[in-house]
Design a protein around this motif. Structure first.
Motif, PDB file in Angstrom:
ATOM      1  N   THR A   7       0.698  -1.569  -0.277  1.00 29.75           N
ATOM      2  CA  THR A   7      -0.260   0.263  -0.511  1.00 29.75           C
ATOM      3  C   THR A   7       0.742   1.498  -0.142  1.00 29.75           C
ATOM      4  O   THR A   7       2.093   1.213   0.723  1.00 29.75           O
ATOM      5  N   PHE A   8       0.451   2.202  -0.685  1.00 26.48           N
ATOM      6  CA  PHE A   8       1.000   3.540  -0.636  1.00 26.48           C
ATOM      7  C   PHE A   8      -0.098   4.425  -0.002  1.00 26.48           C
ATOM      8  O   PHE A   8      -1.395   4.634  -0.507  1.00 26.48           O
ATOM      9  N   GLU A   9       1.050   4.819   1.291  1.00 30.71           N
ATOM     10  CA  GLU A   9       0.148   6.346   1.568  1.00 30.71           C
ATOM     11  C   GLU A   9       0.497   7.364   1.993  1.00 30.71           C
ATOM     12  O   GLU A   9       2.024   7.627   1.721  1.00 30.71           O
ATOM     13  N   GLY A  10      -0.071   8.409   2.264  1.00 28.02           N
ATOM     14  CA  GLY A  10       0.798  10.129   3.185  1.00 28.02           C
ATOM     15  C   GLY A  10      -0.668  10.518   2.187  1.00 28.02           C
ATOM     16  O   GLY A  10      -1.340  10.483   2.266  1.00 28.02           O
ATOM     17  N   GLY A  11       0.028  12.729   1.840  1.00 29.68           N
ATOM     18  CA  GLY A  11      -0.802  13.406   1.808  1.00 29.68           C
ATOM     19  C   GLY A  11      -1.217  13.724   0.799  1.00 29.68           C
ATOM     20  O   GLY A  11      -1.012  12.842  -0.095  1.00 29.68           O
ATOM     21  N   GLU A  12      -2.363  14.660   0.565  1.00 30.71           N
ATOM     22  CA  GLU A  12      -2.515  14.978  -1.003  1.00 30.71           C
ATOM     23  C   GLU A  12      -1.354  15.310  -1.535  1.00 30.71           C
ATOM     24  O   GLU A  12      -0.064  16.354  -1.377  1.00 30.71           O
ATOM     25  N   GLY A  13      -1.091  14.740  -2.442  1.00 27.71           N
ATOM     26  CA  GLY A  13      -0.548  15.454  -3.751  1.00 27.71           C
ATOM     27  C   GLY A  13       1.168  15.225  -3.724  1.00 27.71           C
ATOM     28  O   GLY A  13       1.800  15.746  -3.726  1.00 27.71           O
ATOM     29  N   SER A  14       0.702  14.060  -2.294  1.00 23.27           N
ATOM     30  CA  SER A  14       2.890  13.275  -2.123  1.00 23.27           C
ATOM     31  C   SER A  14       3.245  12.442  -3.600  1.00 23.27           C
ATOM     32  O   SER A  14       4.078  12.407  -3.494  1.00 23.27           O
ATOM     33  N   GLY A  15       2.627  11.847  -4.246  1.00 28.25           N
ATOM     34  CA  GLY A  15       3.264  11.391  -5.393  1.00 28.25           C
ATOM     35  C   GLY A  15       2.956   9.655  -5.532  1.00 28.25           C
ATOM     36  O   GLY A  15       3.115   9.143  -6.169  1.00 28.25           O
ATOM     37  N   PHE A  97      -4.688   3.141   2.083  1.00 27.70           N
ATOM     38  CA  PHE A  97      -5.722   2.065   2.654  1.00 27.70           C
ATOM     39  C   PHE A  97      -6.052   1.632   3.983  1.00 27.70           C
ATOM     40  O   PHE A  97      -6.448   2.618   4.034  1.00 27.70           O
ATOM     41  N   HIS A  98      -5.948   1.193   4.838  1.00 28.93           N
ATOM     42  CA  HIS A  98      -6.784   1.251   6.330  1.00 28.93           C
ATOM     43  C   HIS A  98      -6.121   2.569   6.949  1.00 28.93           C
ATOM     44  O   HIS A  98      -6.386   3.089   7.571  1.00 28.93           O
ATOM     45  N   ASP A  99      -4.081   2.456   6.347  1.00 32.26           N
ATOM     46  CA  ASP A  99      -3.622   3.648   7.464  1.00 32.26           C
ATOM     47  C   ASP A  99      -4.813   4.777   6.974  1.00 32.26           C
ATOM     48  O   ASP A  99      -3.877   5.783   7.990  1.00 32.26           O
ATOM     49  N   SER A 100      -4.929   5.227   5.961  1.00 30.31           N
ATOM     50  CA  SER A 100      -5.994   6.974   5.414  1.00 30.31           C
ATOM     51  C   SER A 100      -6.715   6.657   6.317  1.00 30.31           C
ATOM     52  O   SER A 100      -7.240   7.804   6.787  1.00 30.31           O
ATOM     53  N   THR A 101      -7.570   5.812   6.289  1.00 29.48           N
ATOM     54  CA  THR A 101      -9.060   5.830   7.439  1.00 29.48           C
ATOM     55  C   THR A 101      -8.305   6.315   8.776  1.00 29.48           C
ATOM     56  O   THR A 101      -8.707   7.205  10.118  1.00 29.48           O
ATOM     57  N   ARG A 168      -0.474  17.608  10.490  1.00 29.48           N
ATOM     58  CA  ARG A 168      -0.824  17.184  11.152  1.00 29.48           C
ATOM     59  C   ARG A 168      -1.538  15.356  10.708  1.00 29.48           C
ATOM     60  O   ARG A 168      -0.362  14.832  11.343  1.00 29.48           O
ATOM     61  N   ARG A 169      -1.523  15.279   9.713  1.00 32.22           N
ATOM     62  CA  ARG A 169      -1.997  13.920   8.644  1.00 32.22           C
ATOM     63  C   ARG A 169      -0.456  13.652   8.830  1.00 32.22           C
ATOM     64  O   ARG A 169      -0.228  12.387   8.420  1.00 32.22           O
ATOM     65  N   ARG A 170      -0.155  14.758   8.050  1.00 32.98           N
ATOM     66  CA  ARG A 170       1.813  13.999   7.630  1.00 32.98           C
ATOM     67  C   ARG A 170       2.220  13.633   9.245  1.00 32.98           C
ATOM     68  O   ARG A 170       2.910  12.403   8.787  1.00 32.98           O
ATOM     69  N   GLN A 171       2.360  14.123  10.196  1.00 36.36           N
ATOM     70  CA  GLN A 171       2.718  13.591  11.398  1.00 36.36           C
ATOM     71  C   GLN A 171       2.246  12.571  11.494  1.00 36.36           C
ATOM     72  O   GLN A 171       2.665  11.885  12.248  1.00 36.36           O
ATOM     73  N   ALA A 172       0.841  12.681  11.655  1.00 37.02           N
ATOM     74  CA  ALA A 172       0.652  10.912  11.825  1.00 37.02           C
ATOM     75  C   ALA A 172       1.205   9.684  11.131  1.00 37.02           C
ATOM     76  O   ALA A 172       0.862   8.554  11.751  1.00 37.02           O
ATOM     77  N   PHE A 173       0.947   9.737   9.801  1.00 37.77           N
ATOM     78  CA  PHE A 173       1.583   9.138   8.658  1.00 37.77           C
ATOM     79  C   PHE A 173       2.982   8.542   9.657  1.00 37.77           C
ATOM     80  O   PHE A 173       3.337   7.779   9.728  1.00 37.77           O
ATOM     81  N   LEU A 174       4.141   9.517   9.632  1.00 43.43           N
ATOM     82  CA  LEU A 174       4.853   8.831   9.689  1.00 43.43           C
ATOM     83  C   LEU A 174       5.471   8.811  11.919  1.00 43.43           C
ATOM     84  O   LEU A 174       6.293   8.184  11.563  1.00 43.43           O
ATOM     85  N   LYS A 175       4.501   8.712  13.054  1.00 44.51           N
ATOM     86  CA  LYS A 175       3.912   7.612  13.505  1.00 44.51           C
ATOM     87  C   LYS A 175       3.471   6.876  13.503  1.00 44.51           C
ATOM     88  O   LYS A 175       3.794   5.913  13.620  1.00 44.51           O
ATOM     89  N   LEU A 176       2.991   7.109  12.800  1.00 45.81           N
ATOM     90  CA  LEU A 176       2.536   5.532  12.220  1.00 45.81           C
ATOM     91  C   LEU A 176       3.122   3.942  11.974  1.00 45.81           C
ATOM     92  O   LEU A 176       4.455   3.178  11.963  1.00 45.81           O
TER      93      LEU A 176
END
Ligand code: T5A
Length: 227
Positions: A7-15, A97-101, A168-176
């Motif tokens: 799965t690929f995760e990240g913020g809007e426009g992250s590529g 995927f589920h990490d986005s939720t 803040r969402r970016r930081q939350a992905f980094l925390k995951l």
């Protein structure tokens, strides 16, 4: 054939979309069978829900209902596309995927974490990605990229939210990634497209090599006990 779920995760426009296409080409050139897909969506049932969610039609129903809609879309996607493709020995590349939720619906929300676990169990069963690539870009860059790309249409339900929330969402992905270092790998998405693609290609080749060795070890072990 290597059954493997990335799965690929990240913020809007992250590529993510750009890099999934490049990784799919890279893997197909190696002779792998690859399925690319995205969320919300990826199957007819989930695509119907994608429109309801991203148009903002469900926003007034509240974040809990939105989380349920994402989970319902995911359950259909998993049952009709992802699981069958994996069972056929293919590599599945999924855009969100589920990490986005976890990040979009549960960050800053007063929803019970038990709700999140229950929705994940219902949608995923025992399925988890083998590898999650988190493309990391500062929100200011990602939001600007997304704005330029959509020049012809208005921002969707989430794109319209403010930059501080995206950060803040970016930081939350980094925390995951910090919490689950085995599954989640952070890649610097501010590098040029080619450099990001090379980094991801090398990472995935490595992981697939390790997965094949493990599968070989298991089948040799089974052969010995069967003798
Ligand atoms: N959502 C989703 C939830 O709230 N909960 C959930 O459970 C799920 C699954 C989906 C929205 O739904 C939310 C999150 C999202 O807000 P979407 O339309 O599917 O929305 O869009 P996103 O997943 O957010 O993806 P985007 O299309 O916005 O961005 P990508 O795919 O990350 O980026 P990409 O590849 O399209 O690139 C964007 C632009 O940047 C350029 C590209 O050419 C493109 O123009 N670019 C680069 N530029 C410079 N350097 C690079 N390295 C570049 N890479 C790409």
């Amino acid at each position: 054939m290597t059954r493997y779920f990335i799965t690929f995760e990240g913020g809007e426009g992250s590529g993510k979309t750009t890099q999934i296409a490049r990784l799919a080409n890279h893997l197909r050139a190696e002779g792998q069978e690859v399925v690319t897909t995205r969320e919300p969506g990826g199957s007819p049932g989930a695509n119907a829900l994608r429109h309801v969610i991203l148009s903002g039609a469900a926003e007034r129903l509240g974040v809990e209902v939105e989380a349920m809609l994402f989970a319902a879309a995911r359950a259909d996607h998993v049952d009709t596309l992802i699981r069958p493709a994996l069972e056929a020995g293919k590599i599945v590349l999924c855009d969100r995927f589920h990490d986005s939720t976890r990040v979009y619906q549960f960050l800053d929300s007063d929803l019970d974490p038990g709700t999140m676990d229950a929705l994940e169990r219902a949608a995923l069963g025992d399925l988890l990605p083998n590898l999650t690539i988190i493309l990391d870009v500062p929100a200011s860059i990602g939001v600007e990229r997304a704005r330029q790309r959509r020049s012809d249409h208005s921002p969707d339900r989430f794109e319209k939210e403010d930059e501080a929330l995206h950060e803040r969402r970016r930081q939350a992905f980094l925390k995951l990634a910090e919490d689950m270092p085995e599954r989640c790998v952070v890649v610097d998405g501010t590098q040029d497209e080619e450099t990001v693609a090379e980094e991801i290609g090398a990472l995935v080749d490595d992981r697939l090599g390790a997965a094949r060795l493990e599968a070989l070890g298991q089948s040799l072990g089974a052969g010995k006990t069967g003798r």
